[in-house]
Design a protein around this motif. Sequence first.
Motif, PDB file in Angstrom:
ATOM      1  N   ILE A 225      19.091   6.815 -18.212  1.00 45.45           N
ATOM      2  CA  ILE A 225      18.099   5.882 -18.738  1.00 45.45           C
ATOM      3  C   ILE A 225      18.052   4.608 -17.895  1.00 45.45           C
ATOM      4  O   ILE A 225      19.089   4.046 -17.546  1.00 45.45           O
ATOM      5  CB  ILE A 225      18.406   5.515 -20.208  1.00 45.45           C
ATOM      6  CG1 ILE A 225      18.485   6.776 -21.074  1.00 45.45           C
ATOM      7  CG2 ILE A 225      17.353   4.559 -20.765  1.00 45.45           C
ATOM      8  CD1 ILE A 225      17.221   7.593 -21.102  1.00 45.45           C
ATOM      9  N   ARG A 230      14.432   0.265 -20.746  1.00 44.91           N
ATOM     10  CA  ARG A 230      14.813   0.379 -22.157  1.00 44.91           C
ATOM     11  C   ARG A 230      14.717  -0.983 -22.844  1.00 44.91           C
ATOM     12  O   ARG A 230      14.198  -1.093 -23.955  1.00 44.91           O
ATOM     13  CB  ARG A 230      16.237   0.920 -22.272  1.00 44.91           C
ATOM     14  CG  ARG A 230      16.761   0.939 -23.719  1.00 44.91           C
ATOM     15  CD  ARG A 230      18.245   1.199 -23.728  1.00 44.91           C
ATOM     16  NE  ARG A 230      18.544   2.590 -23.990  1.00 44.91           N
ATOM     17  CZ  ARG A 230      19.694   3.167 -23.667  1.00 44.91           C
ATOM     18  NH1 ARG A 230      20.631   2.482 -23.043  1.00 44.91           N
ATOM     19  NH2 ARG A 230      19.915   4.430 -23.968  1.00 44.91           N
ATOM     20  N   LYS A 251      15.715   7.387 -38.886  1.00 43.52           N
ATOM     21  CA  LYS A 251      16.178   7.832 -37.575  1.00 43.52           C
ATOM     22  C   LYS A 251      16.670   9.274 -37.656  1.00 43.52           C
ATOM     23  O   LYS A 251      17.110   9.746 -38.694  1.00 43.52           O
ATOM     24  CB  LYS A 251      17.295   6.908 -37.084  1.00 43.52           C
ATOM     25  CG  LYS A 251      16.805   5.515 -36.740  1.00 43.52           C
ATOM     26  CD  LYS A 251      17.925   4.629 -36.235  1.00 43.52           C
ATOM     27  CE  LYS A 251      17.380   3.230 -35.923  1.00 43.52           C
ATOM     28  NZ  LYS A 251      18.440   2.307 -35.518  1.00 43.52           N
ATOM     29  N   ARG A 275       7.934   8.989 -35.276  1.00 49.02           N
ATOM     30  CA  ARG A 275       9.334   9.037 -34.867  1.00 49.02           C
ATOM     31  C   ARG A 275       9.568  10.472 -34.401  1.00 49.02           C
ATOM     32  O   ARG A 275       9.376  11.427 -35.164  1.00 49.02           O
ATOM     33  CB  ARG A 275      10.253   8.710 -36.046  1.00 49.02           C
ATOM     34  CG  ARG A 275      11.737   8.939 -35.776  1.00 49.02           C
ATOM     35  CD  ARG A 275      12.386   7.821 -34.986  1.00 49.02           C
ATOM     36  NE  ARG A 275      12.615   6.632 -35.819  1.00 49.02           N
ATOM     37  CZ  ARG A 275      13.228   5.537 -35.386  1.00 49.02           C
ATOM     38  NH1 ARG A 275      13.665   5.488 -34.120  1.00 49.02           N
ATOM     39  NH2 ARG A 275      13.375   4.494 -36.162  1.00 49.02           N
ATOM     40  N   TRP A 278      14.819  15.196 -32.145  1.00 47.02           N
ATOM     41  CA  TRP A 278      15.542  15.807 -31.033  1.00 47.02           C
ATOM     42  C   TRP A 278      15.233  17.294 -30.898  1.00 47.02           C
ATOM     43  O   TRP A 278      15.081  17.812 -29.804  1.00 47.02           O
ATOM     44  CB  TRP A 278      17.051  15.653 -31.218  1.00 47.02           C
ATOM     45  CG  TRP A 278      17.648  14.320 -30.898  1.00 47.02           C
ATOM     46  CD1 TRP A 278      18.444  13.569 -31.695  1.00 47.02           C
ATOM     47  CD2 TRP A 278      17.539  13.583 -29.662  1.00 47.02           C
ATOM     48  NE1 TRP A 278      18.826  12.408 -31.062  1.00 47.02           N
ATOM     49  CE2 TRP A 278      18.284  12.395 -29.803  1.00 47.02           C
ATOM     50  CE3 TRP A 278      16.866  13.803 -28.459  1.00 47.02           C
ATOM     51  CZ2 TRP A 278      18.395  11.441 -28.794  1.00 47.02           C
ATOM     52  CZ3 TRP A 278      16.973  12.858 -27.451  1.00 47.02           C
ATOM     53  CH2 TRP A 278      17.719  11.694 -27.615  1.00 47.02           C
ATOM     54  N   SER A 282       7.929  16.851 -28.443  1.00 50.78           N
ATOM     55  CA  SER A 282       7.346  15.537 -28.737  1.00 50.78           C
ATOM     56  C   SER A 282       5.915  15.698 -29.240  1.00 50.78           C
ATOM     57  O   SER A 282       5.216  16.634 -28.846  1.00 50.78           O
ATOM     58  CB  SER A 282       7.332  14.695 -27.466  1.00 50.78           C
ATOM     59  OG  SER A 282       6.456  13.597 -27.582  1.00 50.78           O
ATOM     60  N   ASN A 290       1.529   4.766 -25.832  1.00 45.57           N
ATOM     61  CA  ASN A 290       2.837   4.239 -25.460  1.00 45.57           C
ATOM     62  C   ASN A 290       2.780   3.039 -24.519  1.00 45.57           C
ATOM     63  O   ASN A 290       3.755   2.708 -23.851  1.00 45.57           O
ATOM     64  CB  ASN A 290       3.698   5.350 -24.853  1.00 45.57           C
ATOM     65  CG  ASN A 290       4.410   6.144 -25.928  1.00 45.57           C
ATOM     66  OD1 ASN A 290       3.772   6.687 -26.816  1.00 45.57           O
ATOM     67  ND2 ASN A 290       5.722   6.204 -25.875  1.00 45.57           N
ATOM     68  N   HIS A 300      11.438   6.827 -30.117  1.00 37.46           N
ATOM     69  CA  HIS A 300      12.649   7.566 -29.797  1.00 37.46           C
ATOM     70  C   HIS A 300      13.277   8.115 -31.089  1.00 37.46           C
ATOM     71  O   HIS A 300      13.198   7.481 -32.133  1.00 37.46           O
ATOM     72  CB  HIS A 300      13.623   6.613 -29.084  1.00 37.46           C
ATOM     73  CG  HIS A 300      14.784   7.295 -28.455  1.00 37.46           C
ATOM     74  ND1 HIS A 300      15.899   7.668 -29.172  1.00 37.46           N
ATOM     75  CD2 HIS A 300      15.023   7.661 -27.167  1.00 37.46           C
ATOM     76  CE1 HIS A 300      16.780   8.228 -28.360  1.00 37.46           C
ATOM     77  NE2 HIS A 300      16.264   8.248 -27.137  1.00 37.46           N
ATOM     78  N   GLU A 303      16.675   5.639 -31.466  1.00 34.58           N
ATOM     79  CA  GLU A 303      16.625   4.237 -31.071  1.00 34.58           C
ATOM     80  C   GLU A 303      15.287   3.631 -31.495  1.00 34.58           C
ATOM     81  O   GLU A 303      14.270   4.320 -31.540  1.00 34.58           O
ATOM     82  CB  GLU A 303      16.799   4.091 -29.551  1.00 34.58           C
ATOM     83  CG  GLU A 303      18.144   4.581 -29.051  1.00 34.58           C
ATOM     84  CD  GLU A 303      18.288   4.404 -27.539  1.00 34.58           C
ATOM     85  OE1 GLU A 303      17.703   3.443 -26.985  1.00 34.58           O
ATOM     86  OE2 GLU A 303      18.969   5.238 -26.922  1.00 34.58           O
ATOM     87  N   THR A 306      10.038   2.744 -27.931  1.00 35.66           N
ATOM     88  CA  THR A 306       9.247   3.835 -27.370  1.00 35.66           C
ATOM     89  C   THR A 306       9.995   4.366 -26.145  1.00 35.66           C
ATOM     90  O   THR A 306      11.069   3.866 -25.786  1.00 35.66           O
ATOM     91  CB  THR A 306       7.836   3.352 -26.981  1.00 35.66           C
ATOM     92  OG1 THR A 306       7.962   2.162 -26.197  1.00 35.66           O
ATOM     93  CG2 THR A 306       7.001   3.049 -28.225  1.00 35.66           C
ATOM     94  N   PHE A 307       9.420   5.349 -25.487  1.00 33.00           N
ATOM     95  CA  PHE A 307      10.100   5.984 -24.362  1.00 33.00           C
ATOM     96  C   PHE A 307       9.875   5.235 -23.049  1.00 33.00           C
ATOM     97  O   PHE A 307       8.842   4.593 -22.856  1.00 33.00           O
ATOM     98  CB  PHE A 307       9.621   7.428 -24.203  1.00 33.00           C
ATOM     99  CG  PHE A 307      10.111   8.355 -25.276  1.00 33.00           C
ATOM    100  CD1 PHE A 307      11.446   8.709 -25.339  1.00 33.00           C
ATOM    101  CD2 PHE A 307       9.233   8.879 -26.212  1.00 33.00           C
ATOM    102  CE1 PHE A 307      11.909   9.573 -26.326  1.00 33.00           C
ATOM    103  CE2 PHE A 307       9.676   9.743 -27.203  1.00 33.00           C
ATOM    104  CZ  PHE A 307      11.022  10.087 -27.263  1.00 33.00           C
ATOM    105  N   GLU A 311      11.414   9.077 -19.180  1.00 34.76           N
ATOM    106  CA  GLU A 311      11.455   9.946 -20.356  1.00 34.76           C
ATOM    107  C   GLU A 311      10.086  10.568 -20.619  1.00 34.76           C
ATOM    108  O   GLU A 311       9.986  11.767 -20.904  1.00 34.76           O
ATOM    109  CB  GLU A 311      11.918   9.139 -21.574  1.00 34.76           C
ATOM    110  CG  GLU A 311      13.401   8.790 -21.540  1.00 34.76           C
ATOM    111  CD  GLU A 311      13.806   7.838 -22.659  1.00 34.76           C
ATOM    112  OE1 GLU A 311      14.904   8.020 -23.208  1.00 34.76           O
ATOM    113  OE2 GLU A 311      13.023   6.900 -22.973  1.00 34.76           O
TER     114      GLU A 311
END
Length: 371
Positions: A225, A230, A251, A275, A278, A282, A290, A300, A303, A306-307, A311
């Motif tokens: 990352i 970030r 989350k 949101r 995993w 997406s 974004n 994310h 977190e 956003t990405f 990512e």
Amino acid sequence: NASKNLFSVITTFSGGGGSSIGYKLSGGNVLVATDYSNEAIKTYNTNFPDTKTECGNILDITRNEERSVKDWLKSYNIEVGDLDILDGSPPCTSFSIARRGGNKDEITEHKNNKTSHLTHEYFNLVVKTQPKVCVMENVPDIDSSPIFHDALKYIRSHGYKINYKVLKASHFGVAQRRRRLFVIGLRPDIAEQLGIKDEKDILDIFPKESSYEPTVKDALDNLEIDKRERSLVTSALRKSSVYEIMIALDKNPKTPTKLEHLHEEFKGMYFNVYRSAWNSPSPTITSLGNRLGGRGGIIHPVEDRTFTIKELMRLSSLPDDFVLTGNFNDKVERIGNMVPPYLTKEISNAIYQKVLLPIRVSHEKHMKRTV
């Protein structure tokens, strides 16, 4: 396959080159790329220095009073009828905004931009260049547009056998649930050689879907990352109107979640704030969603941000070494507008295997018999 030059392509409305990566991955040789955006062409030239590019409106090619389309092709040493694939993704803003429930002013503004006529111009270019195959990509809701069906009538009136299908990127190796409508058309003589009389048979050319959908976790595995980015996206989100929506989303959800999934009274509101999860692909990454300071975005999984660009690239099947030019929002726009490379790779590989290769083999056999 990237250097095999198995078939030739001209790509119109090329953007930064998402489709071109796909064509190259399946062995295609992209001869020319055109787009109206300077930044898109800058990105394209950075990544494909060997491909000729033009920045301008497609009307400069199709309706140029000083130069015919035949002469335009000749300037690239291409004759009418020689090209294997003419590709195009005409802008579709008005269809996208109407679908998502944009307000009247927003829809009217984009209809007044007259981007909808560009679908006709793409097919006009098909008629004038006579490629063996044409491939057009657009949003699924263009199927409800009379303009789209008029354009199909026009190309059919010139003998092309044509059909279309909505494909989901996550069924073709992309960790994103992006749905797009693809049109595949065959020149009359090509359809005849393949024994295609009914347009339903065109659907057999489309690639077969995979049952496995890559997840966000699959895509971002082992990605380092960018700490600066970030921090940038985290800070920007805290200052935006999306922040309050985001912190209301749990989350690490099992599936991509938006506010209306948790609270029914928000149905139809904040439609493009998700949101992500995993263990799912997406949601669709859009050119506006974004951006820094935007009113939407894919959040994310764990977190509150956003990405990052890298990512987003992974979630769109762009290679890690692909270079995006411009500022952060320029890069997001390029990614959001791109056809995921893996999707184009599967489509063009299917076209090569089921159309172009059989035609070539048949031609070579015929030539041997006549020698």
